[in-house]
Each structure stands twice: as structure tokens, then as C-alpha cells.
Motif scaffolding. Sequence first.
Motif, short mmCIF file in Angstrom:
data_model
loop_
_atom_site.label_atom_id
_atom_site.label_comp_id
_atom_site.label_asym_id
_atom_site.label_seq_id
_atom_site.Cartn_x
_atom_site.Cartn_y
_atom_site.Cartn_z
N GLN A 84 0.98 3.97 -3.00
CA GLN A 84 0.59 5.35 -2.72
C GLN A 84 1.74 6.35 -2.86
O GLN A 84 1.54 7.55 -2.72
CB GLN A 84 0.00 5.45 -1.29
N ASN A 104 -4.99 14.03 2.05
CA ASN A 104 -5.69 12.90 1.41
C ASN A 104 -6.77 12.28 2.30
O ASN A 104 -7.56 11.48 1.84
CB ASN A 104 -4.70 11.79 1.03
N TRP A 124 0.84 -1.21 0.00
CA TRP A 124 0.00 0.00 0.00
C TRP A 124 0.88 1.26 0.00
O TRP A 124 0.62 2.20 -0.75
CB TRP A 124 -0.92 -0.01 1.21
#
Length: 258
Positions: free
Chosen positions: A226, A257, A222
Amino acid sequence: MNIQSISEKIPIEETIKGIEFIKYERSIEKLKFYIDDIMPFGEKTTVKYRNKFIQRFVEAEGDEIIYTPLLKFINGVDSFQTKKEVIYFIVCETSDAVGEIVKGFYDGSIAEQVESDKFTEIFKIAMPDAKESSIKKTYSVVTTILEDFGILSSKKDESIKKKVFVLNNNIRSSNEGILFNLYYEFIKIKGNKMPEEELVLNCNTFKYFIMSDLMKKRHIKWMLDQGYLEHYVMGGNSKYQFSYDSLDLLVEKVIKND
């Protein structure tokens, strides 16, 4: 394993409120009054916890609190779970009675199910010079903290008429919480912006959340996807590089975000 005594539990919601207070008020003296006012303890324990709160979460210049990335992150994310994960990580790093016991579960030196009397014995061995009362208090506080943060649960085993603590092997941590903790561990504590893969896989962040290899890989994937982490293989040497040079830059990006 050698651990120091700890005498105060962690009131999670009040700790978050104390951190929120700093968002609007930077006077350390006013913070002390506020902490004293909201803590669910008696006077002596409140003073001890207030001092511990300041040691864990506050950096100051004179009477002025510095609004650090740690405070910005906890105040800036919406998720209660993520706030809790960061507070738990900081508690593990600043109180070895919590951090080292969790590592004991992680590495298997403490069984996944442990009877209360056997668990107490582990604390006695880890605190060889401490008084009996201090050992009992530390045992009680640490087990409460680990239950409050969802690392342990407890039940009464009717067959032996004893309390048994059970490790939670299925902790579902937030990506953002683990991300911040990993950055904090390597950039703030270790000063290492490009650690070898082995160091990352064996870091305290993953140990404190009892992570399997599969869960470690999921979190790392992840972060790579990202753009928070980069992976390099040079001459067979596998390394990760943190994409943001400072916690300030990371926090700014994550909060934008969130």
C-alpha cells in the motif's frame, strides 16, 4: 516484571464517545463534564477514569484540546474494530499492568492457559510493595480489560473447580489499526523513522496483539504493497522506512482511503 496498580476498567463504547465529543468541542472543562456524565461508574471511579482518559488521549494548551492525529484517526475511521485496536494499544502503552502482562503471554513467561490462583500469584510477584487489596483490584481490572478487548477468555475448569484464563492466539487485527499503532510506536514514542527490521519484528505493537511471525509478515506485506512502508537492504543491514514523515500525513492518507 514490575507493574503499577490500575483501578479502572475501560468502558470501550463510552471511551469512543468521549473521543468523538472532542471532534466538536475542544474545551477540556466541557469534556470533563461530558465524561463524568456518560461513564458507567460510581463518582470516585468516574473521576479516576476521567483523569486517566485525559492522560491517555488528550493533549492541551491551556483549556484548549489539541486535535491530535490520534484523535483524528479514531474519529476518522469507520470500523469499530479499528478504533478498539488503537484504544487497546494506547491502554497497553500507558498502563504497564496491562502491557507487561500481555508481553508475558507473548514471550511465554505466562502460560497460554493459566489458573486464576496462579495468575494472581504473577501479579503478587510483579507488585512486591503493593497492598493485598491493590493487587487483587489490579488483577481483576487487568483480566477484565483483556477479556473485553478479546485477548483472553475465561472458563471454569470443572476438573479442578477453578477459573482458567485462555490466551487468544488467533486475533484477527485490522490492517489499518496495526498500521496506525506501528507508526505511533515508532514515530511518536520512539522517534525512529527508519528502524532496523529486527526492531520492527520485535515491536510492542506486534506483541500486544500476540502476533505469530506469519501474521507479522502479512501485515508488513500489506503496508509495503500500500506504500505505507519501504524496505531497504544495505550491506546486509535490513531496514524499514516509514513512507510518511508524520502521523498527520498518515492519518490524512488512511482516512481518505477508508
